[in-house]
Design a protein around this motif. Structure first.
Motif, mmCIF file in Angstrom:
data_model
loop_
_atom_site.group_PDB
_atom_site.id
_atom_site.type_symbol
_atom_site.label_atom_id
_atom_site.label_comp_id
_atom_site.label_asym_id
_atom_site.label_seq_id
_atom_site.Cartn_x
_atom_site.Cartn_y
_atom_site.Cartn_z
ATOM 1 N N ASN A 311 43.747 48.277 34.992
ATOM 2 C CA ASN A 311 43.321 46.872 35.058
ATOM 3 C C ASN A 311 44.405 45.910 34.590
ATOM 4 O O ASN A 311 44.273 44.698 34.772
ATOM 5 C CB ASN A 311 42.030 46.666 34.250
ATOM 6 C CG ASN A 311 42.199 46.948 32.774
ATOM 7 O OD1 ASN A 311 43.227 47.471 32.327
ATOM 8 N ND2 ASN A 311 41.174 46.609 31.990
ATOM 9 N N GLU A 312 45.501 46.430 34.002
ATOM 10 C CA GLU A 312 46.620 45.590 33.596
ATOM 11 C C GLU A 312 47.847 45.814 34.477
ATOM 12 O O GLU A 312 48.938 45.336 34.173
ATOM 13 C CB GLU A 312 46.976 45.865 32.129
ATOM 14 C CG GLU A 312 45.855 45.533 31.152
ATOM 15 C CD GLU A 312 46.214 45.877 29.727
ATOM 16 O OE1 GLU A 312 47.370 46.285 29.484
ATOM 17 O OE2 GLU A 312 45.339 45.753 28.851
ATOM 18 N N ASP A 313 47.658 46.523 35.564
ATOM 19 C CA ASP A 313 48.756 46.809 36.492
ATOM 20 C C ASP A 313 48.891 45.637 37.473
ATOM 21 O O ASP A 313 47.930 45.296 38.168
ATOM 22 C CB ASP A 313 48.436 48.094 37.258
ATOM 23 C CG ASP A 313 49.609 48.617 38.067
ATOM 24 O OD1 ASP A 313 50.489 47.826 38.437
ATOM 25 O OD2 ASP A 313 49.637 49.835 38.330
ATOM 26 N N PRO A 314 50.079 45.006 37.554
ATOM 27 C CA PRO A 314 50.246 43.919 38.535
ATOM 28 C C PRO A 314 50.032 44.351 39.975
ATOM 29 O O PRO A 314 49.875 43.503 40.848
ATOM 30 C CB PRO A 314 51.701 43.478 38.304
ATOM 31 C CG PRO A 314 51.984 43.843 36.887
ATOM 32 C CD PRO A 314 51.239 45.134 36.663
ATOM 33 N N LEU A 315 50.021 45.643 40.234
ATOM 34 C CA LEU A 315 49.730 46.135 41.578
ATOM 35 C C LEU A 315 48.231 46.235 41.849
ATOM 36 O O LEU A 315 47.819 46.623 42.935
ATOM 37 C CB LEU A 315 50.365 47.515 41.782
ATOM 38 C CG LEU A 315 51.885 47.597 41.647
ATOM 39 C CD1 LEU A 315 52.344 49.041 41.782
ATOM 40 C CD2 LEU A 315 52.572 46.727 42.673
ATOM 41 N N GLY A 316 47.431 45.877 40.862
ATOM 42 C CA GLY A 316 45.990 46.061 40.977
ATOM 43 C C GLY A 316 45.360 45.322 42.140
ATOM 44 O O GLY A 316 44.497 45.868 42.844
ATOM 45 N N ALA A 317 45.770 44.075 42.371
ATOM 46 C CA ALA A 317 45.132 43.272 43.419
ATOM 47 C C ALA A 317 45.289 43.915 44.790
ATOM 48 O O ALA A 317 44.337 43.962 45.580
ATOM 49 C CB ALA A 317 45.709 41.860 43.419
ATOM 50 N N ALA A 318 46.480 44.416 45.084
ATOM 51 C CA ALA A 318 46.700 45.039 46.387
ATOM 52 C C ALA A 318 45.908 46.334 46.518
ATOM 53 O O ALA A 318 45.418 46.671 47.606
ATOM 54 C CB ALA A 318 48.189 45.302 46.601
ATOM 55 N N ASN A 319 45.778 47.088 45.429
ATOM 56 C CA ASN A 319 44.966 48.303 45.476
ATOM 57 C C ASN A 319 43.497 47.976 45.700
ATOM 58 O O ASN A 319 42.795 48.686 46.424
ATOM 59 C CB ASN A 319 45.163 49.104 44.189
ATOM 60 C CG ASN A 319 46.429 49.923 44.191
ATOM 61 O OD1 ASN A 319 46.420 51.112 44.500
ATOM 62 N ND2 ASN A 319 47.556 49.295 43.848
ATOM 63 N N ILE A 320 43.028 46.900 45.092
ATOM 64 C CA ILE A 320 41.649 46.457 45.324
ATOM 65 C C ILE A 320 41.485 46.038 46.782
ATOM 66 O O ILE A 320 40.462 46.328 47.426
ATOM 67 C CB ILE A 320 41.287 45.311 44.368
ATOM 68 C CG1 ILE A 320 41.196 45.849 42.929
ATOM 69 C CG2 ILE A 320 39.973 44.641 44.772
ATOM 70 C CD1 ILE A 320 41.057 44.774 41.872
ATOM 71 N N ASP A 321 42.502 45.372 47.342
ATOM 72 C CA ASP A 321 42.456 45.000 48.757
ATOM 73 C C ASP A 321 42.321 46.238 49.652
ATOM 74 O O ASP A 321 41.579 46.225 50.639
ATOM 75 C CB ASP A 321 43.720 44.229 49.140
ATOM 76 C CG ASP A 321 43.734 42.803 48.612
ATOM 77 O OD1 ASP A 321 42.682 42.322 48.162
ATOM 78 O OD2 ASP A 321 44.814 42.178 48.641
#
Length: 368
Positions: A311-321
């Protein structure tokens, strides 16, 4: 857009992975020495890749590969085993991930205790001139998709007692390796039956917007040229400009090869600070978030697909996408966010999530 702004947008790939892994150097041997309680065996071998021959970067097609054989392998000489193929992240080699994952001790403890079924685990090294192959198909880097799904699988099946069909094979990886898991997995459902992508990078590669590669809050430099995994690398490897430039060059070599543009043999998406639309489009075309709609029938053939991200990974948004895209397309999968950043819980997740996942999903023979 300036070249600097494009490179900054590659910050997570180079800074989080290169500077954030924090694994100690390990000098590998053949076989690799383990703890006194080690019950399996762990070897370092070399697997030639026909798919990598003639690459314009000049990287060797002979690749180091680490192979873990489970506790009963030497004893039960007629038993065959499922195989996990694990792809490492950017800027370091497989040797660094051996330590990062806690191999072979983590696998030994889990398998010897009976918590999971026994499996072979294979970690190929894809460190290249620009610190990472992106597991893509390129005249410049070689065909890493085919190396993973064809050359490596064929070698392992012919040299070890594997369950030599898709039901006995799983593909996993972290960061760049998570990207490789999704990229190769989309195209190779006849080879693998289960996928587990950890904190995947590069899911949306848009040089015009930087989506999917958010800037790191405190970028750290990549290893200096020729200094992979914080230890000496073979001569001629990691010979790029270092830092974020290396990340840019690695992606350019993988996604925009140009045999008419020596000595680098690739194109970058900006020239004199101006975006080059055709080259930028090649970055976008190599984004799993763009590719996924084309591979739905193949993805639906998988027995199981899993993904996770901190949840603190800046790559999180793309993984959620990507999670949302698979849901929209009706592709069954598991997705989990957990407390953590890009690297601080990789070993734990490998032990408590990845290994049990494949133990559950891959076909296995019972002990005889």
């Amino acid at each position: 857009m300036t070249r600097l702004s494009l490179v900054v947008r590659l910050g997570v790939l180079a800074a989080l992975v290169a500077g954030g892994i924090g694994v100690p150097t390990m000098t590998a041997q053949t076989p690799v020495a383990g703890a006194a309680t080690m019950k399996g065996s762990f070897d370092r071998i070399v697997v030639h890749g026909r798919s990598l021959e003639g690459n314009l970067e000049g990287d060797s097609p002979d690749r180091d590969v680490f192979v873990y054989l489970p506790p009963s392998y030497a004893r039960e000489t007629t038993r065959r085993y499922p195989v996990i193929y694990f792809l490492h992240g950017y800027s370091v080699g497989a040797q660094a991930y051996v330590r990062m994952l806690g191999m072979p001790e983590v696998a030994d403890v889990a398998m010897a205790s009976g918590k999971i079924g026994e499996m072979i685990i294979v970690l190929p090294d894809s460190f290249t001139k620009y610190s990472g192959s992106m597991y893509s198909n390129s005249l410049t880097t070689g065909d890493w998709e085919a190396y993973v799904a064809e050359d490596l699988v064929a070698y392992v099946d012919s040299h070890y007692r594997t369950l030599a069909n898709r039901d006995g094979r799983g593909l996993s990886g972290h960061s760049m390796g998570g990207y490789g898991t999704m990229r190769v997995g989309m195209k190779q459902p006849a080879v693998f039956s289960a996928l587990y992508a950890m904190s995947s990078c590069c899911l949306m590669n848009n040089p015009a917007q930087g989506r999917g590669a958010a800037p790191a809050p405190a970028p750290a430099p990549a290893p200096a040229p020729g200094n992979a995994a914080r230890g000496a690398a073979p001569a001629g490897r990691g010979a790029g400009g270092g830092g974020l430039s290396n990340a840019l060059f690695a992606q350019a070599a993988a996604w925009a090869p140009n045999p008419m543009n020596p000595p680098q043999y690739f194109d970058v998406p900006t020239k004199d600070g101006v975006l080059q639309p055709l080259i930028a489009a090649k970055w976008v075309a190599n984004s799993p978030l763009v590719m996924v709609d084309q591979y739905v029938p193949g993805l639906k053939r998988y027995r199981a697909i899993a993904m996770d991200v901190g949840n603190e990974d800046p790559l999180g948004a793309a993984n959620i996408d990507l999670d949302q895209a698979l849901t929209r397309l009706g592709v069954a999968h598991r997705f989990e966010t957990y407390e953590g950043n890009h690297t601080n819980r990789v070993r734990e997740r490998f032990e408590i999530k990845v290994l049990p996942f494949f133990s559950e999903q891959l076909r296995a023979e019972k002990s005889r």
